[in-house]
Scaffold this motif. Sequence first.
Motif, PDB file in Angstrom:
ATOM      1  N   LEU A   1       0.825  -1.208   0.000  1.00  0.00           N
ATOM      2  CA  LEU A   1       0.000   0.000   0.000  1.00  0.00           C
ATOM      3  C   LEU A   1       0.861   1.260   0.000  1.00  0.00           C
ATOM      4  O   LEU A   1       0.524   2.244  -0.664  1.00  0.00           O
ATOM      5  CB  LEU A   1      -0.936  -0.015   1.216  1.00  0.00           C
ATOM      6  N   VAL A   2       1.974   1.238   0.743  1.00  0.00           N
ATOM      7  CA  VAL A   2       2.877   2.388   0.718  1.00  0.00           C
ATOM      8  C   VAL A   2       3.482   2.564  -0.675  1.00  0.00           C
ATOM      9  O   VAL A   2       3.612   3.689  -1.179  1.00  0.00           O
ATOM     10  CB  VAL A   2       3.994   2.223   1.770  1.00  0.00           C
ATOM     11  N   PHE A   3       3.825   1.448  -1.325  1.00  0.00           N
ATOM     12  CA  PHE A   3       4.365   1.536  -2.679  1.00  0.00           C
ATOM     13  C   PHE A   3       3.347   2.152  -3.638  1.00  0.00           C
ATOM     14  O   PHE A   3       3.696   3.015  -4.456  1.00  0.00           O
ATOM     15  CB  PHE A   3       4.771   0.145  -3.167  1.00  0.00           C
ATOM     16  N   LEU A   4       2.088   1.721  -3.560  1.00  0.00           N
ATOM     17  CA  LEU A   4       1.069   2.294  -4.435  1.00  0.00           C
ATOM     18  C   LEU A   4       0.855   3.779  -4.147  1.00  0.00           C
ATOM     19  O   LEU A   4       0.533   4.550  -5.052  1.00  0.00           O
ATOM     20  CB  LEU A   4      -0.253   1.531  -4.264  1.00  0.00           C
ATOM     21  N   HIS A   5       1.051   4.178  -2.886  1.00  0.00           N
ATOM     22  CA  HIS A   5       0.856   5.590  -2.530  1.00  0.00           C
ATOM     23  C   HIS A   5       1.949   6.473  -3.120  1.00  0.00           C
ATOM     24  O   HIS A   5       1.678   7.579  -3.576  1.00  0.00           O
ATOM     25  CB  HIS A   5       0.833   5.731  -1.010  1.00  0.00           C
ATOM     26  N   VAL A   6       3.198   6.014  -3.096  1.00  0.00           N
ATOM     27  CA  VAL A   6       4.307   6.843  -3.551  1.00  0.00           C
ATOM     28  C   VAL A   6       4.651   6.620  -5.022  1.00  0.00           C
ATOM     29  O   VAL A   6       5.400   7.401  -5.611  1.00  0.00           O
ATOM     30  CB  VAL A   6       5.570   6.591  -2.695  1.00  0.00           C
ATOM     31  N   ALA A   7       4.110   5.563  -5.620  1.00  0.00           N
ATOM     32  CA  ALA A   7       4.439   5.268  -7.013  1.00  0.00           C
ATOM     33  C   ALA A   7       3.736   6.253  -7.949  1.00  0.00           C
ATOM     34  O   ALA A   7       2.737   6.885  -7.584  1.00  0.00           O
ATOM     35  CB  ALA A   7       4.020   3.837  -7.347  1.00  0.00           C
ATOM     36  N   PRO A   8       4.251   6.418  -9.162  1.00  0.00           N
ATOM     37  CA  PRO A   8       3.555   7.253 -10.152  1.00  0.00           C
ATOM     38  C   PRO A   8       2.154   6.727 -10.420  1.00  0.00           C
ATOM     39  O   PRO A   8       1.833   5.569 -10.126  1.00  0.00           O
ATOM     40  CB  PRO A   8       4.454   7.132 -11.402  1.00  0.00           C
ATOM     41  N   ALA A   9       1.293   7.577 -10.949  1.00  0.00           N
ATOM     42  CA  ALA A   9      -0.092   7.196 -11.216  1.00  0.00           C
ATOM     43  C   ALA A   9      -0.137   5.941 -12.076  1.00  0.00           C
ATOM     44  O   ALA A   9       0.542   5.841 -13.095  1.00  0.00           O
ATOM     45  CB  ALA A   9      -0.824   8.345 -11.903  1.00  0.00           C
TER      46      ALA A   9
ATOM     47  N   THR B   1      -2.809   2.167 -12.995  1.00  0.00           N
ATOM     48  CA  THR B   1      -4.172   1.621 -12.981  1.00  0.00           C
ATOM     49  C   THR B   1      -4.515   0.981 -11.646  1.00  0.00           C
ATOM     50  O   THR B   1      -5.604   1.193 -11.097  1.00  0.00           O
ATOM     51  CB  THR B   1      -4.318   0.585 -14.098  1.00  0.00           C
ATOM     52  N   VAL B   2      -3.581   0.193 -11.082  1.00  0.00           N
ATOM     53  CA  VAL B   2      -3.851  -0.483  -9.804  1.00  0.00           C
ATOM     54  C   VAL B   2      -4.072   0.537  -8.692  1.00  0.00           C
ATOM     55  O   VAL B   2      -4.984   0.409  -7.873  1.00  0.00           O
ATOM     56  CB  VAL B   2      -2.697  -1.442  -9.453  1.00  0.00           C
ATOM     57  N   GLY B   3      -3.221   1.575  -8.662  1.00  0.00           N
ATOM     58  CA  GLY B   3      -3.376   2.601  -7.637  1.00  0.00           C
ATOM     59  C   GLY B   3      -4.692   3.350  -7.749  1.00  0.00           C
ATOM     60  O   GLY B   3      -5.329   3.667  -6.743  1.00  0.00           O
TER      61      GLY B   3
END
Length: 228
Positions: free
Chosen positions: A57-65, A67-69
């Motif tokens: 979840l932290v990775f999805l928060h800080v990752a670039p935009a 589809t999964v996020g």
Amino acid sequence: MDSNEREPAEGALPSAAPARPAPPRAPGIAGLSAPYRVLAALALGAVGVGACLHLGLVFLHVAPANTVGKQNARLVDGWIYPEFEQNWKLFAPNPLQQNIAVEARAQVRTAGGELVTRDWRDLSAEDGAAIRHGLLPSHTQQNELRRAWDFFTGSHDEDDKPDGERGELAEQYLKRIAADRLASRKDAGDRIVRIQLRSATRSVAAPSWSGEKTDTQTYYRELPWWNV
């Protein structure tokens, strides 16, 4: 017959053989009984799954935009805010050039029934004094209040109105922090009725060699009174 080898007297019991030492216990989980090994394995599995979920979840928060996020934005935001929010302003091309202090005061009902408004307390200065010269400063004292204020200002408009569920959550989070700190130093017999917060913002003066003029006046942003 050798004189040293005597037969046991009639009716006497033969001597017991010496007891063998118990086998050494296996180290770690392997040394536990079967039910405890199962419980330990389940606990370790739960911790591992929780750690992987948190990192994901932290990775999805800080990752670039991506589809999964976007598809799981509500889940990610609900887990990250406010405790695990990430802030990358330190590496911005134009870092912050202001000192922002968060201050609070309380309106209390004394033991005699009188309603009294206390003076402003600089909560940021208290955090700074607590960590100054410390070899292992507290992460909470460094970031809790600062991030709570950033969370609040980022989720409210100029009239201090929340812009959605995140705004209401930020308000409750900031209010709990301030109420807890004010309650820790209130006089015996006093009961906190309302609290109020404000920020004191002052620009950092430009270095003497730059020739740049900076307005170093302190500007305040007062929030409305909140009932406790």
